[in-house]
Design a protein around this motif. Structure first.
Motif, PDB file in Angstrom:
ATOM      1  N   GLY A 289      70.270  19.862  45.924  1.00  0.00           N
ATOM      2  CA  GLY A 289      68.886  19.596  46.289  1.00  0.00           C
ATOM      3  C   GLY A 289      67.965  19.965  45.128  1.00  0.00           C
ATOM      4  N   ILE A 290      66.799  19.354  45.125  1.00  0.00           N
ATOM      5  CA  ILE A 290      65.803  19.673  44.089  1.00  0.00           C
ATOM      6  C   ILE A 290      64.902  20.772  44.656  1.00  0.00           C
ATOM      7  N   LEU A 291      64.541  21.718  43.800  1.00  0.00           N
ATOM      8  CA  LEU A 291      63.641  22.784  44.242  1.00  0.00           C
ATOM      9  C   LEU A 291      62.217  22.449  43.796  1.00  0.00           C
ATOM     10  N   PHE A 292      61.330  22.213  44.773  1.00  0.00           N
ATOM     11  CA  PHE A 292      59.926  21.924  44.484  1.00  0.00           C
ATOM     12  C   PHE A 292      59.115  23.184  44.765  1.00  0.00           C
ATOM     13  N   ILE A 293      58.293  23.596  43.809  1.00  0.00           N
ATOM     14  CA  ILE A 293      57.491  24.810  43.991  1.00  0.00           C
ATOM     15  C   ILE A 293      56.013  24.460  43.881  1.00  0.00           C
ATOM     16  N   ILE A 294      55.287  24.784  44.938  1.00  0.00           N
ATOM     17  CA  ILE A 294      53.851  24.490  44.951  1.00  0.00           C
ATOM     18  C   ILE A 294      53.063  25.787  45.021  1.00  0.00           C
ATOM     19  N   SER A 295      52.124  25.952  44.083  1.00  0.00           N
ATOM     20  CA  SER A 295      51.207  27.102  44.125  1.00  0.00           C
ATOM     21  C   SER A 295      49.778  26.593  44.059  1.00  0.00           C
ATOM     22  N   ALA A 296      48.872  27.402  44.559  1.00  0.00           N
ATOM     23  CA  ALA A 296      47.447  27.049  44.515  1.00  0.00           C
ATOM     24  C   ALA A 296      46.641  28.272  44.900  1.00  0.00           C
ATOM     25  N   PRO A 297      45.418  28.389  44.388  1.00  0.00           N
ATOM     26  CA  PRO A 297      44.551  29.465  44.874  1.00  0.00           C
ATOM     27  C   PRO A 297      44.369  29.337  46.388  1.00  0.00           C
ATOM     28  N   SER A 298      44.264  30.482  47.054  1.00  0.00           N
ATOM     29  CA  SER A 298      44.127  30.478  48.507  1.00  0.00           C
ATOM     30  C   SER A 298      42.907  29.666  48.939  1.00  0.00           C
ATOM     31  N   GLY A 299      43.093  28.795  49.925  1.00  0.00           N
ATOM     32  CA  GLY A 299      41.993  27.982  50.444  1.00  0.00           C
ATOM     33  C   GLY A 299      41.931  26.586  49.837  1.00  0.00           C
ATOM     34  N   THR A 300      42.792  26.311  48.852  1.00  0.00           N
ATOM     35  CA  THR A 300      42.763  25.012  48.159  1.00  0.00           C
ATOM     36  C   THR A 300      43.173  23.859  49.075  1.00  0.00           C
ATOM     37  N   GLY A 301      44.102  24.147  49.986  1.00  0.00           N
ATOM     38  CA  GLY A 301      44.606  23.080  50.856  1.00  0.00           C
ATOM     39  C   GLY A 301      46.105  22.908  50.730  1.00  0.00           C
ATOM     40  N   LYS A 302      46.751  23.908  50.131  1.00  0.00           N
ATOM     41  CA  LYS A 302      48.200  23.834  49.882  1.00  0.00           C
ATOM     42  C   LYS A 302      48.999  23.737  51.171  1.00  0.00           C
ATOM     43  N   THR A 303      48.668  24.566  52.165  1.00  0.00           N
ATOM     44  CA  THR A 303      49.424  24.541  53.426  1.00  0.00           C
ATOM     45  C   THR A 303      49.247  23.191  54.115  1.00  0.00           C
ATOM     46  N   THR A 304      48.005  22.701  54.130  1.00  0.00           N
ATOM     47  CA  THR A 304      47.721  21.392  54.743  1.00  0.00           C
ATOM     48  C   THR A 304      48.566  20.319  54.063  1.00  0.00           C
ATOM     49  N   LEU A 305      48.561  20.309  52.732  1.00  0.00           N
ATOM     50  CA  LEU A 305      49.293  19.272  51.997  1.00  0.00           C
ATOM     51  C   LEU A 305      50.805  19.428  52.139  1.00  0.00           C
ATOM     52  N   CYS A 306      51.286  20.668  52.157  1.00  0.00           N
ATOM     53  CA  CYS A 306      52.746  20.869  52.280  1.00  0.00           C
ATOM     54  C   CYS A 306      53.240  20.366  53.635  1.00  0.00           C
ATOM     55  N   LYS A 307      52.434  20.596  54.678  1.00  0.00           N
ATOM     56  CA  LYS A 307      52.827  20.100  56.014  1.00  0.00           C
ATOM     57  C   LYS A 307      52.886  18.581  55.983  1.00  0.00           C
ATOM     58  N   GLN A 308      51.905  17.964  55.323  1.00  0.00           N
ATOM     59  CA  GLN A 308      51.870  16.495  55.293  1.00  0.00           C
ATOM     60  C   GLN A 308      53.000  15.927  54.446  1.00  0.00           C
ATOM     61  N   ILE A 309      53.347  16.624  53.411  1.00  0.00           N
ATOM     62  CA  ILE A 309      54.460  16.161  52.554  1.00  0.00           C
ATOM     63  C   ILE A 309      55.771  16.199  53.330  1.00  0.00           C
ATOM     64  N   THR A 310      56.034  17.307  54.011  1.00  0.00           N
ATOM     65  CA  THR A 310      57.314  17.402  54.741  1.00  0.00           C
ATOM     66  C   THR A 310      57.359  16.389  55.887  1.00  0.00           C
ATOM     67  N   ALA A 311      56.177  16.057  56.431  1.00  0.00           N
ATOM     68  CA  ALA A 311      56.160  15.083  57.526  1.00  0.00           C
ATOM     69  C   ALA A 311      56.306  13.649  57.004  1.00  0.00           C
ATOM     70  N   SER A 312      55.905  13.408  55.755  1.00  0.00           N
ATOM     71  CA  SER A 312      55.880  12.015  55.287  1.00  0.00           C
ATOM     72  C   SER A 312      56.992  11.652  54.303  1.00  0.00           C
ATOM     73  N   VAL A 313      57.592  12.628  53.665  1.00  0.00           N
ATOM     74  CA  VAL A 313      58.704  12.315  52.745  1.00  0.00           C
ATOM     75  C   VAL A 313      59.999  12.828  53.386  1.00  0.00           C
ATOM     76  N   PRO A 314      60.927  11.937  53.711  1.00  0.00           N
ATOM     77  CA  PRO A 314      62.140  12.397  54.381  1.00  0.00           C
ATOM     78  C   PRO A 314      63.010  13.256  53.452  1.00  0.00           C
ATOM     79  N   GLY A 315      63.780  14.148  54.067  1.00  0.00           N
ATOM     80  CA  GLY A 315      64.781  14.904  53.312  1.00  0.00           C
ATOM     81  C   GLY A 315      64.251  16.123  52.588  1.00  0.00           C
ATOM     82  N   ILE A 316      63.132  16.696  53.084  1.00  0.00           N
ATOM     83  CA  ILE A 316      62.620  17.928  52.455  1.00  0.00           C
ATOM     84  C   ILE A 316      62.659  19.053  53.473  1.00  0.00           C
TER      85      ILE A 316
END
Ligand code: ADP
Ligand code: 5GP
Length: 246
Positions: free
Chosen positions: A25-52
């Motif tokens: 598997g590929i390891l994807f690492i996402i960081s961002a200052p708190s409040g940027t929207g990282k959690t929102t985007l990570c949820k949307q990524i896992t919901a929209s790209v299969p196999g993560i």
């Protein structure tokens, strides 16, 4: 451990060997200052790209309203966290905004061995720890369009006290300089656009030559039996003769 460029033939229905994925598997690492929207985007990524698979971290912070143990985080006591550190159970861990956070090692390694791509949503300190150990992970940094927007997002999320929000905003000026360590930068202004950009990164990384499924290539283009000029005629004669008998 299966190498990325594994050339071992895949088991077939008549072959009882356990399934071995053609790449880790590929390891994807996402960081961002708190409040940027990282959690929102990570949820949307896992919901929209299969196999993560989105890794769930351990933390000593208190759950926010709506957060569930085992979903957003495993919420644990500091003593348990320190025991896990002593047993080397974290791939990385860090003290962030007054609490401990850590990525469980075993679950992550298991998924990667199974060929499943893993997403870590961790702070800059944790990302840098992993960068020393894992050569081919994909490092993505998300930034807000401005400090003002970040302040508004932290306030509208309404999950932290004004003091906590101030502490998080103070930290941004230090964190932002780590952008150079990351391979991709997404500016989260319009959420829909940011999601598209992130999806492009995930899909493009999967297409990299170094992650190519060598077995598929070998079977189709290298080990494929060359058909001789007469083969086609022979098979059609055989088919034709069967049809004749029917
Ligand atoms: P983080 O995980 O980086 O701390 P969150 O995902 O919790 O950030 O987002 C913080 C707040 O900002 C949330 O209320 C979220 O709905 C909002 N938000 C996220 N992205 C955007 C965006 N592009 N535009 C407007 N609001 C956003
Ligand atoms: P929050 O408390 O807002 O959920 O997260 C605070 C910060 O901790 C965020 O930057 C988040 O990415 C980071 N974080 C969450 N889990 C981990 C982890 O397992 N390791 C590290 N290093 N940071 C984490």
């Amino acid at each position: 451990m299966t190498s990325i460029m594994s050339t071992s033939p895949a088991p077939t229905a008549s072959d009882p060997r356990p399934y071995v994925p053609e790449r880790r598997g590929i390891l994807f690492i996402i960081s961002a200052p708190s409040g940027t929207g990282k959690t929102t985007l990570c949820k949307q990524i896992t919901a929209s790209v299969p196999g993560i698979w989105h890794s769930v971290s351990y933390t000593t912070r208190q759950p926010r309203p709506g957060e569930e143990h085992g979903r957003e985080y495993f919420f644990i006591e500091e003593k348990i966290f320190q025991d896990m550190v002593a047993k080397n159970e974290f791939m990385e861990y860090a003290h962030v905004y007054g609490n401990w956070y850590g990525t469980p090692r075993k679950a992550l390694m298991d998924k990667m061995e199974q060929g499943i791509d893993v997403l870590l949503e961790i702070d800059v300190q944790g990302a840098l720890q992993i960068k020393k150990k894992v050569q081919d992970a994909v490092y993505i940094f998300i930034l807000p369009p401005s400090m003002e927007t970040l302040r508004t997002r932290l306030q509208s999320r309404a999950s932290d006290t004004p003091e906590e929000i101030q502490r998080r905003l103070q930290k941004v000026k230090e964190e932002v300089w780590s952008y150079r360590e990351y391979y991709y930068i997404v500016r989260n202004d319009n959420l829909e656009q940011s999601l598209k950009e992130l999806q492009s990164v995930f899909l493009a990384e999967r297409l990299k030559t170094k992650r190519l499924d060598m077995h598929w290539l070998e079977q189709n283009f290298i080990l494929e039996k060359e058909s001789k000029p007469g083969d086609r005629d022979q098979s059609s004669i055989a088919k034709g003769s069967t049809a004749h008998h029917d």
